[in-house]
Design a protein around this motif. Sequence first.
Motif, PDB file in Angstrom:
ATOM      1  N   THR A 105     148.019   2.354 127.719  1.00 28.99           N
ATOM      2  CA  THR A 105     146.674   1.772 127.753  1.00 28.99           C
ATOM      3  C   THR A 105     146.043   1.985 126.385  1.00 28.99           C
ATOM      4  N   VAL A 106     145.431   0.942 125.826  1.00 28.33           N
ATOM      5  CA  VAL A 106     144.892   1.017 124.470  1.00 28.33           C
ATOM      6  C   VAL A 106     143.457   0.490 124.432  1.00 28.33           C
ATOM      7  N   TYR A 108     147.422 -13.824 117.499  1.00 30.09           N
ATOM      8  CA  TYR A 108     146.639 -13.718 118.735  1.00 30.09           C
ATOM      9  C   TYR A 108     146.692 -15.073 119.426  1.00 30.09           C
ATOM     10  N   TYR A 161     154.422  -4.599 118.831  1.00 28.97           N
ATOM     11  CA  TYR A 161     153.308  -4.274 119.711  1.00 28.97           C
ATOM     12  C   TYR A 161     152.789  -5.547 120.370  1.00 28.97           C
ATOM     13  N   SER A 162     152.740  -5.538 121.711  1.00 32.05           N
ATOM     14  CA  SER A 162     152.200  -6.676 122.463  1.00 32.05           C
ATOM     15  C   SER A 162     151.037  -6.171 123.309  1.00 32.05           C
ATOM     16  N   THR A 163     149.839  -6.713 123.053  1.00 37.17           N
ATOM     17  CA  THR A 163     148.616  -6.226 123.694  1.00 37.17           C
ATOM     18  C   THR A 163     148.002  -7.320 124.547  1.00 37.17           C
ATOM     19  N   VAL A 182     141.461  -2.250 123.386  1.00 36.15           N
ATOM     20  CA  VAL A 182     141.752  -3.638 123.057  1.00 36.15           C
ATOM     21  C   VAL A 182     140.977  -4.108 121.827  1.00 36.15           C
ATOM     22  N   PHE A 213     146.469 -12.736 124.458  1.00 39.17           N
ATOM     23  CA  PHE A 213     147.215 -11.545 124.083  1.00 39.17           C
ATOM     24  C   PHE A 213     147.506 -11.559 122.587  1.00 39.17           C
ATOM     25  N   GLN A 227     146.580  -3.097 128.513  1.00 39.20           N
ATOM     26  CA  GLN A 227     147.842  -2.413 128.250  1.00 39.20           C
ATOM     27  C   GLN A 227     148.552  -3.009 127.032  1.00 39.20           C
ATOM     28  N   GLN A 228     149.363  -2.171 126.414  1.00 38.52           N
ATOM     29  CA  GLN A 228     150.149  -2.575 125.251  1.00 38.52           C
ATOM     30  C   GLN A 228     151.589  -2.097 125.430  1.00 38.52           C
ATOM     31  N   GLU A 260     142.601  -3.303 118.618  1.00 44.94           N
ATOM     32  CA  GLU A 260     143.860  -3.990 118.382  1.00 44.94           C
ATOM     33  C   GLU A 260     143.676  -5.441 117.935  1.00 44.94           C
TER      34      GLU A 260
END
Length: 388
Positions: free
Chosen positions: A305-306, A225, A267-269, A308, A255, A290-291, A311
């Motif tokens: 869309t996730v 992170y 996975y990039s969030t 957050v 992120f 978004q991811q 994650e």
Amino acid sequence: MDDQIESLIIKFLTKEANIHELQQLELWIGNPENELLFHEYIKANTIMNMSVGKYDRKKAKTIVLRQIRKEKNFLGNRVMKFSFLKYAAAILIGALTFGYFYFTENEKISNPVVSSPVIDNETIKPGSDKATLTLEDGSIIDLDGGKTYQTKNISGNGRELIYADQESSKDIKYNYLTIPRGGEYFLKLADGTGVWLNSETQLKYPVSFVPDSPREVELVYGEAYFDVSPSTEHNGTKFIVTNRSQKIEVLGTEFNIKAYSDEKNIYSTLVEGSVAVINGPSRKELIPGQQSILDVEKNVVAVNTVDVASEVSWKDGVFIFREKPLKDIMKVISRWYDADVVFENKDLETLKFRGVIGKHQEVEHILSIMKSTTIKEYEIRDKTIVLR
């Protein structure tokens, strides 16, 4: 406690409650007649925050009510507030951390008879702050067990490693910070960027950054992170994170990247700000919430869309799972507890669960909760968990 109220608490924590249910919960918690029952429930179903060390009744109630009102406001206005999503787990890490886990499929596996778990020993423990630092000359520094480390430009207290800003030459020197299974660590880079590193992760980064040049680091593998120091503080220079199949360009943001070598997806969030995820000719710009999901084998990127909070909760001391297959959940647990997992009953792998798990509780507690729902029995032998 009434089953309906307990259900409302669970729905609130997993962000499944509607406005009417949140109003019910707010009224119930706010009623002085329920105060003792509420606190007894909290104490019976929580583990204490490791940094706080004790349960604060007033703080716990305040946090719960504050978060309920924020959630009501969010649902009522239908406006996406990503600052709320970022801190949605605050209730779990401020004064209390719930430990619950429940099955969410329509059908349960038949579980008529259960037996006591077989536990050979107690070698499986929760993860802790530990890492190894590889210097530019190849020297390896052990940072396990709270060991301190001090040089002119590096300071480590056993939980975090901080690099001081210094004059740089064009001859860039790189260090590696490697987190083993069962570990985590915090790193502050020379430009002020904060990086939380999850279990089984390695980051390559310069000891100092070249002025007026892109600030670039490499996530060799694992999960991290980033809270990036803004480009406005570095003459407009971008911050770039590369890994095996993509790179992310940043101006200043927060992120999360998950790029484990044993998983086919990266996975990039995005939590705050903006980033561009670049994979060959493909360029995807993300907005908060978004991811991007890169299928490494097919070399295809999708953007969703996730939630957050789910994650990124790992960096704040909890795991939040929403409709996750048990196979994926046990992969997370195996990394954090440094344990292997064997599914003797393969049907269990695809069952979906929802829950919130404090990272610092014993693995037997998590398994016992699972056992109350679907797992017929489990066995722990040395560093292996067998699920049946």
